[in-house]
Scaffold this active site. Sequence first.
Site, PDB file in Angstrom:
ATOM      1  N   HIS A 188     -15.437  -4.754  -9.615  1.00  0.00           N
ATOM      2  CA  HIS A 188     -15.297  -3.316  -9.329  1.00  0.00           C
ATOM      3  C   HIS A 188     -14.927  -2.567 -10.599  1.00  0.00           C
ATOM      4  CE1 HIS A 188     -14.938  -3.159  -4.685  1.00  0.00           C
ATOM      5  NE2 HIS A 188     -15.838  -4.022  -5.082  1.00  0.00           N
ATOM      6  N   TYR A 216      -9.094   4.926  -1.263  1.00  0.00           N
ATOM      7  CA  TYR A 216      -7.711   5.199  -0.871  1.00  0.00           C
ATOM      8  C   TYR A 216      -7.675   6.652  -0.399  1.00  0.00           C
ATOM      9  CZ  TYR A 216      -6.128   0.968  -3.357  1.00  0.00           C
ATOM     10  OH  TYR A 216      -5.918  -0.326  -3.775  1.00  0.00           O
ATOM     11  N   PRO A 263       1.779  -2.369  -0.441  1.00  0.00           N
ATOM     12  CA  PRO A 263       0.440  -2.835  -0.824  1.00  0.00           C
ATOM     13  C   PRO A 263      -0.458  -1.792  -1.503  1.00  0.00           C
ATOM     14  CG  PRO A 263       0.589  -2.541   1.545  1.00  0.00           C
ATOM     15  CD  PRO A 263       1.960  -2.332   1.021  1.00  0.00           C
ATOM     16  N   LYS A 265      -0.678  -4.903  -5.803  1.00  0.00           N
ATOM     17  CA  LYS A 265       0.030  -5.600  -6.883  1.00  0.00           C
ATOM     18  C   LYS A 265       0.746  -6.887  -6.449  1.00  0.00           C
ATOM     19  CE  LYS A 265      -1.211  -3.053 -10.121  1.00  0.00           C
ATOM     20  NZ  LYS A 265      -2.470  -3.649 -10.503  1.00  0.00           N
ATOM     21  N   TYR A 285      -3.730  -0.049 -12.583  1.00  0.00           N
ATOM     22  CA  TYR A 285      -4.496  -0.693 -11.506  1.00  0.00           C
ATOM     23  C   TYR A 285      -5.117  -1.997 -11.997  1.00  0.00           C
ATOM     24  CZ  TYR A 285      -6.952  -0.946  -7.056  1.00  0.00           C
ATOM     25  OH  TYR A 285      -7.376  -1.339  -5.802  1.00  0.00           O
TER      26      TYR A 285
HETATM   27  C1  PHB Z   1      -7.132  -5.393   0.856  1.00  0.00           C
HETATM   28  O1  PHB Z   1      -8.330  -5.532   0.633  1.00  0.00           O
HETATM   29  O2  PHB Z   1      -6.572  -6.017   1.777  1.00  0.00           O
HETATM   30  C2  PHB Z   1      -6.352  -4.465   0.012  1.00  0.00           C
HETATM   31  C3  PHB Z   1      -6.958  -3.865  -1.075  1.00  0.00           C
HETATM   32  C4  PHB Z   1      -6.250  -2.977  -1.854  1.00  0.00           C
HETATM   33  C5  PHB Z   1      -4.939  -2.689  -1.544  1.00  0.00           C
HETATM   34  C6  PHB Z   1      -4.308  -3.306  -0.486  1.00  0.00           C
HETATM   35  C7  PHB Z   1      -5.022  -4.199   0.316  1.00  0.00           C
HETATM   36  O3  PHB Z   1      -4.265  -1.802  -2.307  1.00  0.00           O
END
Ligand code: PHB
Length: 389
Positions: A72, A200, A292, A296, A384
Amino acid sequence: MRTQVVIVGGGPSGLLLGQLLHLKGIETVILERKTRDYVLGRIRAGILETGLVDMMREAGVSKRMDTECFIHHGTCISYDGEMFDINFQKLIGENVIVYGQTEVTRDLYDARDTAGCRTVFEVEDVEIRDADTDNPFVTFNVDGSARRIDCDFVAGCDGFHGVSRKTIPDTVLKEYEKVYPFGWLGVLSETPPVHEELIYANSERGFALCSMRNDSLSRYYVQCGLNDDLQEWSDDRFWDELKRRVPEAIADSLVTGPSIEKSIAPLRSFVCEPMRWGRLFLCGDAAHIVPPTGAKGLNTAASDVHYLNEGLVQYYRDGDTHGIDTYSEKALARIWKAERFSWATTNMLHRFPDQSEFDLKMQRAEIESLHYNETAQRWFAQNYVGLPY
Ligand code: PHB
Ligand code: APR
């Protein structure tokens, strides 16, 4: 029985550490409270920073990851009806990879089996003894019989609810914690991801995240109440809520399907200091938790493993204790920065119960800065993809 390093906990931290030490000829025994299937049944995030990817390669466990992972170049943020992309590749020339934590763990277990290293499953009543002396040992029960392993060091990789952190006296340990007034309701479904990158979403109905594992497996989340009852979240209600929190074009192209896993997770920021007591070293979730947002959790565990592995190898190879003496300090310096990123991203994207009109304006201004200010984007991108070790 005697070994060089007892590793308490067979999650990703313990397994990765065990594999790296094995490659340097250092013997470990892993003690895991659950069964292997249970550990592999846990659904966790799946975004790997470059540092972890490199360590998987160093540990010789990257074959499947290298063929099955998705690269990504950036991630998307949406607010109200708008969506923008933060392109890590363009901003800082780096990427992240999408490869599930479950797969990381599976690859590490397979490598441990191939290497013939010892893992004891379903251990009970683990106690770490005399960690503040030169002769630590670990006692536990397995199959109804009491065992003892003497060792040089103990790595406490047993997660947030493990025994390792609790072994350190209260007079030594300081804990820092923030509990958030909401949770994440997560759904895994055998449907194609709605977008090629993660989204997000900040919306007036609360946060949402569109993520994925591969071309035909998607992972979605919506912010929910801490006391929400899973029974009240039918699949239809979940999909409907998710669609109301993402831009219309995304909602329109979302492919829904039955959930194959659904769970609610609370959000917490937690750090304990120090991460070392005598010959006991804490690693990963045993020492710190992040919310989450920003993915991280696994990556902070990996940076601990990096510093601890480096210190132990230096000790066994050169008899030099500098690496283990500075482990806690080095690990914590990086952890606090990841804590800040996860906390800031959580604050920027969620609705809080007591948010005032002013707070909402501040949140909006922060998202707009990220949307239009390249310096802000670069900071986000650096964090990130992961700060250097
Ligand atoms: C996930 O794919 O479960 C996931 C991805 C990014 C995040 C948290 C969880 O920030
Ligand atoms: N004795 C032996 N094993 C234990 C004990 C105990 N008393 N307590 C817990 N364990 C085991 C758990 O069953 C689990 O398999 O320790 C392991 C810890 O694994 P994780 O919780 O996955 O923690 P860690 O390896 O540090 O990985 C961090 O996991 O929780 C996520 O978001 C986090 O992605 C991050 C990663």
